[in-house]
Scaffold this motif. Sequence first.
Motif, PDB file in Angstrom:
ATOM      1  N   PHE A  60       0.848  -1.181   0.000  1.00  0.00           N
ATOM      2  CA  PHE A  60       0.000   0.000   0.000  1.00  0.00           C
ATOM      3  C   PHE A  60       0.885   1.233   0.000  1.00  0.00           C
ATOM      4  O   PHE A  60       2.017   1.194   0.483  1.00  0.00           O
ATOM      5  N   THR A  61       0.357   2.333  -0.503  1.00  0.00           N
ATOM      6  CA  THR A  61       1.068   3.602  -0.371  1.00  0.00           C
ATOM      7  C   THR A  61       0.640   4.247   0.947  1.00  0.00           C
ATOM      8  O   THR A  61      -0.265   3.755   1.625  1.00  0.00           O
ATOM      9  N   GLU A  62       1.267   5.352   1.269  1.00  0.00           N
ATOM     10  CA  GLU A  62       0.904   6.039   2.507  1.00  0.00           C
ATOM     11  C   GLU A  62      -0.555   6.480   2.477  1.00  0.00           C
ATOM     12  O   GLU A  62      -1.248   6.439   3.487  1.00  0.00           O
ATOM     13  N   GLN A  63      -1.025   6.897   1.307  1.00  0.00           N
ATOM     14  CA  GLN A  63      -2.411   7.346   1.186  1.00  0.00           C
ATOM     15  C   GLN A  63      -3.401   6.185   1.215  1.00  0.00           C
ATOM     16  O   GLN A  63      -4.469   6.290   1.796  1.00  0.00           O
ATOM     17  N   THR A  64      -3.059   5.076   0.569  1.00  0.00           N
ATOM     18  CA  THR A  64      -4.016   3.970   0.481  1.00  0.00           C
ATOM     19  C   THR A  64      -4.017   3.084   1.725  1.00  0.00           C
ATOM     20  O   THR A  64      -4.933   2.287   1.899  1.00  0.00           O
ATOM     21  N   ALA A  65      -3.040   3.219   2.588  1.00  0.00           N
ATOM     22  CA  ALA A  65      -2.995   2.398   3.805  1.00  0.00           C
ATOM     23  C   ALA A  65      -3.934   2.922   4.887  1.00  0.00           C
ATOM     24  O   ALA A  65      -4.220   2.210   5.854  1.00  0.00           O
ATOM     25  N   GLY A  66      -4.445   4.131   4.729  1.00  0.00           N
ATOM     26  CA  GLY A  66      -5.285   4.735   5.764  1.00  0.00           C
ATOM     27  C   GLY A  66      -6.585   3.989   6.010  1.00  0.00           C
ATOM     28  O   GLY A  66      -6.939   3.711   7.159  1.00  0.00           O
ATOM     29  N   ASN A  67      -7.303   3.651   4.952  1.00  0.00           N
ATOM     30  CA  ASN A  67      -8.603   2.991   5.125  1.00  0.00           C
ATOM     31  C   ASN A  67      -8.494   1.618   5.780  1.00  0.00           C
ATOM     32  O   ASN A  67      -9.228   1.340   6.731  1.00  0.00           O
ATOM     33  N   PRO A  68      -7.601   0.727   5.326  1.00  0.00           N
ATOM     34  CA  PRO A  68      -7.513  -0.558   6.026  1.00  0.00           C
ATOM     35  C   PRO A  68      -6.984  -0.420   7.458  1.00  0.00           C
ATOM     36  O   PRO A  68      -7.342  -1.213   8.324  1.00  0.00           O
ATOM     37  N   THR A  69      -6.180   0.601   7.711  1.00  0.00           N
ATOM     38  CA  THR A  69      -5.685   0.831   9.069  1.00  0.00           C
ATOM     39  C   THR A  69      -6.834   1.199   9.996  1.00  0.00           C
ATOM     40  O   THR A  69      -6.965   0.660  11.093  1.00  0.00           O
TER      41      THR A  69
END
Length: 154
Positions: free
Chosen positions: A55-64
């Motif tokens: 994941f990128t830094e932006q795309t890791a937010g939702n699953p986190t």
Amino acid sequence: MANQTSQAKKYKDYEASKLPKRPILINCLKAFFIGGLICVIGQFISLFYMYFFNFTEQTAGNPTVATLIFITMLLTGFGIYNKIAQFAGAGTAVPVTGFGNAVISAAIEHRTEGFVQGVGGNMFKLAGSVILFGTFSAFVIALIKTIFSYWSGT
């Protein structure tokens, strides 16, 4: 009338003298460190998604966020999160974990009424308002951004 006012003031003074003093500084420190610890755990989860799942830094937010809410719901179901919340106070209410705790607590409280009307109906009382205001706020921000970008010519 004046006698009642003076008696009320005396009673308030007496009551204030008997109340235990709250350790405000200690409570603030507990909330700060536990809230910070929750955020550090969230950062580790985010790094986990970025490292192992590309994941990128932006795309890791939702699953986190979803993972933190899921962990909170498990801990609430087993009665652990409430003990943490009693210790830390607002430190557990402010991060996204407070939302997860509130949702699952409502579901647990009404489980005797059945899965549909009890759990499902009451679980989304809080979630519905959060989703509604979140969606509306995102719409307003997007509208403002669109207007500004139109005026700036970009």
